[in-house]
Write a protein that holds these residues in place. Structure first.
Motif, PDB file in Angstrom:
ATOM      1  N   ARG A 110      -3.349   6.930   2.669  1.00 52.85           N
ATOM      2  CA  ARG A 110      -4.434   6.330   1.864  1.00 52.85           C
ATOM      3  C   ARG A 110      -4.065   6.268   0.381  1.00 52.85           C
ATOM      4  NH1 ARG A 110      -8.075   9.484   5.478  1.00 52.85           N
ATOM      5  NH2 ARG A 110      -7.820  11.209   4.040  1.00 52.85           N
ATOM      6  N   GLY A 111      -2.996   6.955  -0.001  1.00 49.34           N
ATOM      7  CA  GLY A 111      -2.629   7.025  -1.419  1.00 49.34           C
ATOM      8  C   GLY A 111      -1.462   6.129  -1.777  1.00 49.34           C
ATOM      9  N   GLU A 112      -0.676   6.585  -2.749  1.00 52.73           N
ATOM     10  CA  GLU A 112       0.403   5.764  -3.302  1.00 52.73           C
ATOM     11  C   GLU A 112       1.533   5.507  -2.312  1.00 52.73           C
ATOM     12  OE1 GLU A 112       2.928   7.935  -6.259  1.00 52.73           O
ATOM     13  OE2 GLU A 112       1.492   9.552  -5.896  1.00 52.73           O
ATOM     14  N   TYR A 113       1.625   6.332  -1.262  1.00 50.53           N
ATOM     15  CA  TYR A 113       2.710   6.156  -0.291  1.00 50.53           C
ATOM     16  C   TYR A 113       2.279   5.321   0.909  1.00 50.53           C
ATOM     17  CZ  TYR A 113       4.467  10.039  -3.052  1.00 50.53           C
ATOM     18  OH  TYR A 113       4.856  10.835  -4.090  1.00 50.53           O
ATOM     19  N   GLY A 114       1.079   4.752   0.828  1.00 46.39           N
ATOM     20  CA  GLY A 114       0.516   4.013   1.954  1.00 46.39           C
ATOM     21  C   GLY A 114       1.427   2.932   2.502  1.00 46.39           C
ATOM     22  N   GLU A 115       1.996   2.147   1.620  1.00 50.52           N
ATOM     23  CA  GLU A 115       2.826   1.023   2.065  1.00 50.52           C
ATOM     24  C   GLU A 115       4.073   1.513   2.796  1.00 50.52           C
ATOM     25  OE1 GLU A 115       4.940  -2.759  -0.033  1.00 50.52           O
ATOM     26  OE2 GLU A 115       3.051  -2.088  -0.935  1.00 50.52           O
ATOM     27  N   ALA A 116       4.718   2.537   2.243  1.00 49.31           N
ATOM     28  CA  ALA A 116       5.938   3.085   2.856  1.00 49.31           C
ATOM     29  C   ALA A 116       5.628   3.680   4.233  1.00 49.31           C
ATOM     30  CB  ALA A 116       6.550   4.147   1.952  1.00 49.31           C
ATOM     31  N   ILE A 117       4.558   4.470   4.315  1.00 49.54           N
ATOM     32  CA  ILE A 117       4.192   5.101   5.583  1.00 49.54           C
ATOM     33  C   ILE A 117       3.795   4.034   6.597  1.00 49.54           C
ATOM     34  CG2 ILE A 117       2.496   6.611   6.717  1.00 49.54           C
ATOM     35  CD1 ILE A 117       2.478   8.288   4.129  1.00 49.54           C
ATOM     36  N   HIS A 118       2.993   3.079   6.163  1.00 46.04           N
ATOM     37  CA  HIS A 118       2.545   2.006   7.053  1.00 46.04           C
ATOM     38  C   HIS A 118       3.738   1.261   7.644  1.00 46.04           C
ATOM     39  CE1 HIS A 118      -0.186  -0.943   8.717  1.00 46.04           C
ATOM     40  NE2 HIS A 118       0.578  -1.899   8.212  1.00 46.04           N
ATOM     41  N   GLY A 119       4.719   0.964   6.801  1.00 48.09           N
ATOM     42  CA  GLY A 119       5.911   0.253   7.268  1.00 48.09           C
ATOM     43  C   GLY A 119       6.684   1.029   8.319  1.00 48.09           C
ATOM     44  N   LEU A 120       6.819   2.335   8.097  1.00 50.27           N
ATOM     45  CA  LEU A 120       7.582   3.172   9.022  1.00 50.27           C
ATOM     46  C   LEU A 120       6.853   3.387  10.348  1.00 50.27           C
ATOM     47  CD1 LEU A 120       8.880   5.821   6.475  1.00 50.27           C
ATOM     48  CD2 LEU A 120      10.293   4.204   7.738  1.00 50.27           C
ATOM     49  N   LEU A 121       5.512   3.344  10.312  1.00 51.26           N
ATOM     50  CA  LEU A 121       4.725   3.573  11.538  1.00 51.26           C
ATOM     51  C   LEU A 121       4.674   2.336  12.443  1.00 51.26           C
ATOM     52  CD1 LEU A 121       1.745   5.708  10.188  1.00 51.26           C
ATOM     53  CD2 LEU A 121       3.536   6.462  11.744  1.00 51.26           C
ATOM     54  N   GLY A 122       5.320   1.265  12.020  1.00 50.87           N
ATOM     55  CA  GLY A 122       5.313   0.015  12.788  1.00 50.87           C
ATOM     56  C   GLY A 122       5.599   0.163  14.282  1.00 50.87           C
ATOM     57  N   PRO A 123       6.685   0.868  14.673  1.00 52.40           N
ATOM     58  CA  PRO A 123       6.988   0.997  16.115  1.00 52.40           C
ATOM     59  C   PRO A 123       5.868   1.679  16.900  1.00 52.40           C
ATOM     60  CG  PRO A 123       8.879   1.663  14.781  1.00 52.40           C
ATOM     61  CD  PRO A 123       7.731   1.467  13.834  1.00 52.40           C
ATOM     62  N   VAL A 124       5.230   2.687  16.298  1.00 52.52           N
ATOM     63  CA  VAL A 124       4.118   3.373  16.972  1.00 52.52           C
ATOM     64  C   VAL A 124       2.928   2.426  17.084  1.00 52.52           C
ATOM     65  CG1 VAL A 124       2.494   5.316  16.851  1.00 52.52           C
ATOM     66  CG2 VAL A 124       4.873   5.634  16.149  1.00 52.52           C
TER      67      VAL A 124
END
Length: 199
Positions: A110-124
């Motif tokens: 939900r914070g500043e790392y949202g985009e990075a985390i969202h991108g990595l969670l793609g396969p899940v």
């Protein structure tokens, strides 16, 4: 004199310890800094930065770890050929310890790392959407939302309950599973029956 192999092994052990400690520290305080993590891991701040040049690198690595673990579980339960709702129950039962361990990613997402985390969670996200689509096609899950969004809503509930479980011991895997099934449009009686079968 230490061999190259033992030196590399020692570095990997230190790196893994920093990651394990970071999960705990960030789980208690998502705003904790690299210095807090270094202190808790019993190393100097420089050691943390040697392994992870920035806080973003650390968060990325934690996310990659979570993705590997969740993808492995999802791939395995999807191969069982069971009904989509029964597969979902098996998935949540097996992934619960992972979701609980990595619950801080929800706050960080939900914070500043949202985009990075969202991108990595793609396969899940893709695997979850496929499972929900299978359930929709089989009239097991609701169709009021596209599979990709519905799967995120249902899985978000699991992480939310994992997060609140920290302060309220009465909540757990059972509550997360039943609530997520209800989000998916499974009738409560069926959700409870599936939990009975599972146990």
């Amino acid at each position: 004199m230490p061999t190259e192999t033992s030196r590399v092994r020692s570095m990997m052990e230190t790196r893994d310890r920093i990651l394990d400690v970071a999960l705990t520290v960030l789980g208690e305080n998502p705003d904790a800094g690299m210095g807090d993590i270094a202190s808790a891991a019993g190393v100097v701040r420089r050691t943390v930065y040697d392994h992870f040049p920035s806080r973003l690198d650390l968060v990325r690595t934690l996310t990659e770890r979570a993705v590997i673990e969740m993808t492995a579980v999802l791939t395995e339960v999807n191969a069982s050929g069971a009904e989509a709702d029964a597969t979902w129950v098996e998935f949540i039962a097996r992934v619960w310890p992972v979701a609980h361990r990595y619950r801080v990613l929800l706050a960080l997402r939900r914070g500043e790392y949202g985009e990075a985390i969202h991108g990595l969670l793609g396969p899940v996200d893709d695997l979850l959407a496929d499972l929900v689509k299978r359930g929709q096609d089989g009239d097991v899950f609701a169709r009021h939302l596209p599979a990709g969004i519905l799967s995120q809503v249902a899985y978000g509930v699991v992480f939310a309950i994992a997060d609140s479980d920290l302060s309220n011991g009465t909540l757990g895997a059972r509550a997360a599973t039943i609530t997520s099934l209800l989000m998916l449009g499974v009738p409560e009686t069926r959700a409870i029956a599936l939990m009975g079968d599972q146990h």
